[in-house]
Design a protein around this motif. Structure first.
Motif, PDB file in Angstrom:
ATOM      1  N   ASN A  40       0.846  -1.340  -0.147  1.00  0.00           N
ATOM      2  CA  ASN A  40       0.023   0.138  -0.074  1.00  0.00           C
ATOM      3  C   ASN A  40       0.974   1.308   0.070  1.00  0.00           C
ATOM      4  O   ASN A  40       0.635   2.169  -0.973  1.00  0.00           O
ATOM      5  N   TYR A  41       1.926   1.166   0.728  1.00  0.00           N
ATOM      6  CA  TYR A  41       2.734   2.474   0.683  1.00  0.00           C
ATOM      7  C   TYR A  41       3.421   2.760  -0.600  1.00  0.00           C
ATOM      8  O   TYR A  41       3.520   3.714  -1.122  1.00  0.00           O
ATOM      9  N   LEU A  42       3.943   1.612  -1.246  1.00  0.00           N
ATOM     10  CA  LEU A  42       4.521   1.870  -2.619  1.00  0.00           C
ATOM     11  C   LEU A  42       3.464   2.514  -3.705  1.00  0.00           C
ATOM     12  O   LEU A  42       3.845   3.286  -4.320  1.00  0.00           O
ATOM     13  N   SER A  43       2.315   1.720  -3.627  1.00  0.00           N
ATOM     14  CA  SER A  43       1.235   2.600  -4.595  1.00  0.00           C
ATOM     15  C   SER A  43       0.946   3.953  -4.361  1.00  0.00           C
ATOM     16  O   SER A  43       0.748   4.759  -4.989  1.00  0.00           O
ATOM     17  N   MET A  44       0.937   4.254  -2.925  1.00  0.00           N
ATOM     18  CA  MET A  44       0.460   5.691  -2.622  1.00  0.00           C
ATOM     19  C   MET A  44       1.980   6.529  -2.981  1.00  0.00           C
ATOM     20  O   MET A  44       1.751   7.660  -3.487  1.00  0.00           O
ATOM     21  N   VAL A  45       3.029   6.081  -2.820  1.00  0.00           N
ATOM     22  CA  VAL A  45       4.272   6.914  -3.482  1.00  0.00           C
ATOM     23  C   VAL A  45       4.252   7.033  -4.875  1.00  0.00           C
ATOM     24  O   VAL A  45       4.531   8.160  -5.333  1.00  0.00           O
ATOM     25  N   ARG A  46       3.798   6.027  -5.581  1.00  0.00           N
ATOM     26  CA  ARG A  46       3.712   6.172  -7.076  1.00  0.00           C
ATOM     27  C   ARG A  46       2.585   7.299  -7.385  1.00  0.00           C
ATOM     28  O   ARG A  46       2.917   7.911  -8.422  1.00  0.00           O
ATOM     29  N   GLN A  47       1.481   7.095  -6.811  1.00  0.00           N
ATOM     30  CA  GLN A  47       0.211   8.327  -7.137  1.00  0.00           C
ATOM     31  C   GLN A  47       1.094   9.720  -6.515  1.00  0.00           C
ATOM     32  O   GLN A  47       0.710  10.696  -7.312  1.00  0.00           O
ATOM     33  N   ILE A  48       1.772   9.855  -5.541  1.00  0.00           N
ATOM     34  CA  ILE A  48       2.344  11.255  -5.173  1.00  0.00           C
ATOM     35  C   ILE A  48       3.466  11.650  -6.103  1.00  0.00           C
ATOM     36  O   ILE A  48       3.353  12.633  -6.476  1.00  0.00           O
ATOM     37  N   GLU A  49       4.048  10.388  -6.545  1.00  0.00           N
ATOM     38  CA  GLU A  49       5.308  10.854  -7.578  1.00  0.00           C
ATOM     39  C   GLU A  49       4.493  11.362  -8.995  1.00  0.00           C
ATOM     40  O   GLU A  49       5.030  12.324  -9.633  1.00  0.00           O
ATOM     41  N   MET A  50       3.328  10.916  -9.398  1.00  0.00           N
ATOM     42  CA  MET A  50       2.657  11.190 -10.507  1.00  0.00           C
ATOM     43  C   MET A  50       2.036  12.587 -10.389  1.00  0.00           C
ATOM     44  O   MET A  50       1.891  13.364 -11.526  1.00  0.00           O
ATOM     45  N   THR A  51       1.764  13.083  -9.203  1.00  0.00           N
ATOM     46  CA  THR A  51       0.887  14.325  -9.226  1.00  0.00           C
ATOM     47  C   THR A  51       1.532  15.547  -8.458  1.00  0.00           C
ATOM     48  O   THR A  51       1.343  16.507  -8.723  1.00  0.00           O
ATOM     49  N   GLY A  54       7.493  17.932  -7.280  1.00  0.00           N
ATOM     50  CA  GLY A  54       9.173  17.801  -6.725  1.00  0.00           C
ATOM     51  C   GLY A  54       8.894  16.642  -5.947  1.00  0.00           C
ATOM     52  O   GLY A  54       8.160  15.967  -5.552  1.00  0.00           O
ATOM     53  N   SER A  55      10.227  16.441  -5.284  1.00  0.00           N
ATOM     54  CA  SER A  55      10.530  15.049  -4.618  1.00  0.00           C
ATOM     55  C   SER A  55      10.470  15.300  -3.050  1.00  0.00           C
ATOM     56  O   SER A  55      10.184  14.350  -2.603  1.00  0.00           O
ATOM     57  N   ALA A  56      10.126  16.662  -2.765  1.00  0.00           N
ATOM     58  CA  ALA A  56       9.799  17.198  -1.370  1.00  0.00           C
ATOM     59  C   ALA A  56       8.494  16.351  -0.864  1.00  0.00           C
ATOM     60  O   ALA A  56       8.680  16.005   0.501  1.00  0.00           O
ATOM     61  N   SER A  57       7.492  16.411  -1.458  1.00  0.00           N
ATOM     62  CA  SER A  57       6.443  15.601  -1.048  1.00  0.00           C
ATOM     63  C   SER A  57       6.438  14.151  -0.678  1.00  0.00           C
ATOM     64  O   SER A  57       6.024  13.803  -0.080  1.00  0.00           O
ATOM     65  N   VAL A  58       7.279  13.559  -1.813  1.00  0.00           N
ATOM     66  CA  VAL A  58       7.660  12.020  -1.670  1.00  0.00           C
ATOM     67  C   VAL A  58       8.167  11.960  -0.451  1.00  0.00           C
ATOM     68  O   VAL A  58       8.082  11.069   0.540  1.00  0.00           O
ATOM     69  N   ARG A  59       9.466  12.472  -0.267  1.00  0.00           N
ATOM     70  CA  ARG A  59      10.255  12.415   0.995  1.00  0.00           C
ATOM     71  C   ARG A  59       9.189  12.812   2.216  1.00  0.00           C
ATOM     72  O   ARG A  59       9.431  11.984   3.111  1.00  0.00           O
ATOM     73  N   ASN A  60       8.451  13.848   2.266  1.00  0.00           N
ATOM     74  CA  ASN A  60       7.874  14.080   3.526  1.00  0.00           C
ATOM     75  C   ASN A  60       6.767  12.893   3.754  1.00  0.00           C
ATOM     76  O   ASN A  60       6.753  12.587   4.846  1.00  0.00           O
ATOM     77  N   PHE A  61       6.070  12.569   2.621  1.00  0.00           N
ATOM     78  CA  PHE A  61       5.364  11.185   2.856  1.00  0.00           C
ATOM     79  C   PHE A  61       6.102  10.081   3.494  1.00  0.00           C
ATOM     80  O   PHE A  61       5.506   9.311   4.490  1.00  0.00           O
ATOM     81  N   ARG A  62       7.105   9.546   2.888  1.00  0.00           N
ATOM     82  CA  ARG A  62       7.856   8.625   3.375  1.00  0.00           C
ATOM     83  C   ARG A  62       8.350   8.888   4.825  1.00  0.00           C
ATOM     84  O   ARG A  62       8.288   8.046   5.595  1.00  0.00           O
ATOM     85  N   ASP A  63       8.463   9.968   5.349  1.00  0.00           N
ATOM     86  CA  ASP A  63       9.290  10.116   6.510  1.00  0.00           C
ATOM     87  C   ASP A  63       8.065   9.942   7.455  1.00  0.00           C
ATOM     88  O   ASP A  63       8.152   9.312   8.681  1.00  0.00           O
ATOM     89  N   GLN A  64       6.954  10.589   7.245  1.00  0.00           N
ATOM     90  CA  GLN A  64       5.832  10.538   8.104  1.00  0.00           C
ATOM     91  C   GLN A  64       5.284   9.118   8.078  1.00  0.00           C
ATOM     92  O   GLN A  64       4.782   8.599   9.226  1.00  0.00           O
ATOM     93  N   GLU A  65       5.177   8.193   6.968  1.00  0.00           N
ATOM     94  CA  GLU A  65       4.641   6.873   6.988  1.00  0.00           C
ATOM     95  C   GLU A  65       5.688   5.887   7.903  1.00  0.00           C
ATOM     96  O   GLU A  65       5.176   5.109   8.613  1.00  0.00           O
ATOM     97  N   PHE A  66       6.834   6.163   7.681  1.00  0.00           N
ATOM     98  CA  PHE A  66       7.815   5.347   8.453  1.00  0.00           C
ATOM     99  C   PHE A  66       7.872   5.640  10.006  1.00  0.00           C
ATOM    100  O   PHE A  66       8.261   4.783  10.972  1.00  0.00           O
ATOM    101  N   ALA A  67       7.729   6.825  10.456  1.00  0.00           N
ATOM    102  CA  ALA A  67       7.513   7.233  11.727  1.00  0.00           C
ATOM    103  C   ALA A  67       6.077   6.728  12.220  1.00  0.00           C
ATOM    104  O   ALA A  67       6.402   6.248  13.263  1.00  0.00           O
ATOM    105  N   ARG A  68       5.171   6.655  11.637  1.00  0.00           N
ATOM    106  CA  ARG A  68       4.047   6.133  11.824  1.00  0.00           C
ATOM    107  C   ARG A  68       4.123   4.625  12.112  1.00  0.00           C
ATOM    108  O   ARG A  68       3.683   3.925  13.035  1.00  0.00           O
ATOM    109  N   MET A  69       4.960   3.746  11.330  1.00  0.00           N
ATOM    110  CA  MET A  69       5.312   2.530  11.504  1.00  0.00           C
ATOM    111  C   MET A  69       6.139   2.245  12.875  1.00  0.00           C
ATOM    112  O   MET A  69       6.179   0.936  13.019  1.00  0.00           O
TER     113      MET A  69
END
Length: 79
Positions: A40-51, A54-69
């Motif tokens: 689920n995480y990887l599919s969401m990353v792909r959607q964020i990359e398409m929309t 920049g790469s800052a939103s992908v990094r921000n999402f990744r950091d938040q998700e891994f902190a949540r995990m």
């Protein structure tokens, strides 16, 4: 060349080996080491990359998700 990753998972410090031929990045390696499914995480990353523009939103999402995990202090060990 094998590298090492250090991270904290649920307040427990951990250290693992990392090989680029086995995992795409260090986040996938630590998730695999802890037995976490990233489908689920990887599919969401792909959607964020398409929309996003920049790469800052992908990094921000990744950091938040891994902190949540339960992950924190993730970095490569310099040798």
């Amino acid at each position: 060349m094998a590298r090492r990753i250090t991270y904290t998972f649920k307040n427990q410090p951990r250290e693992i080996n990392f090989a680029k031929d086995k995992y795409h990045d260090m986040y996938q390696a630590i998730a695999a080491a802890e037995g976490i499914d990233l489908t689920n995480y990887l599919s969401m990353v792909r959607q964020i990359e398409m929309t996003s523009k920049g790469s800052a939103s992908v990094r921000n999402f990744r950091d938040q998700e891994f902190a949540r995990m339960g992950f924190s202090d993730i970095y490569f060990i310099k040798e």
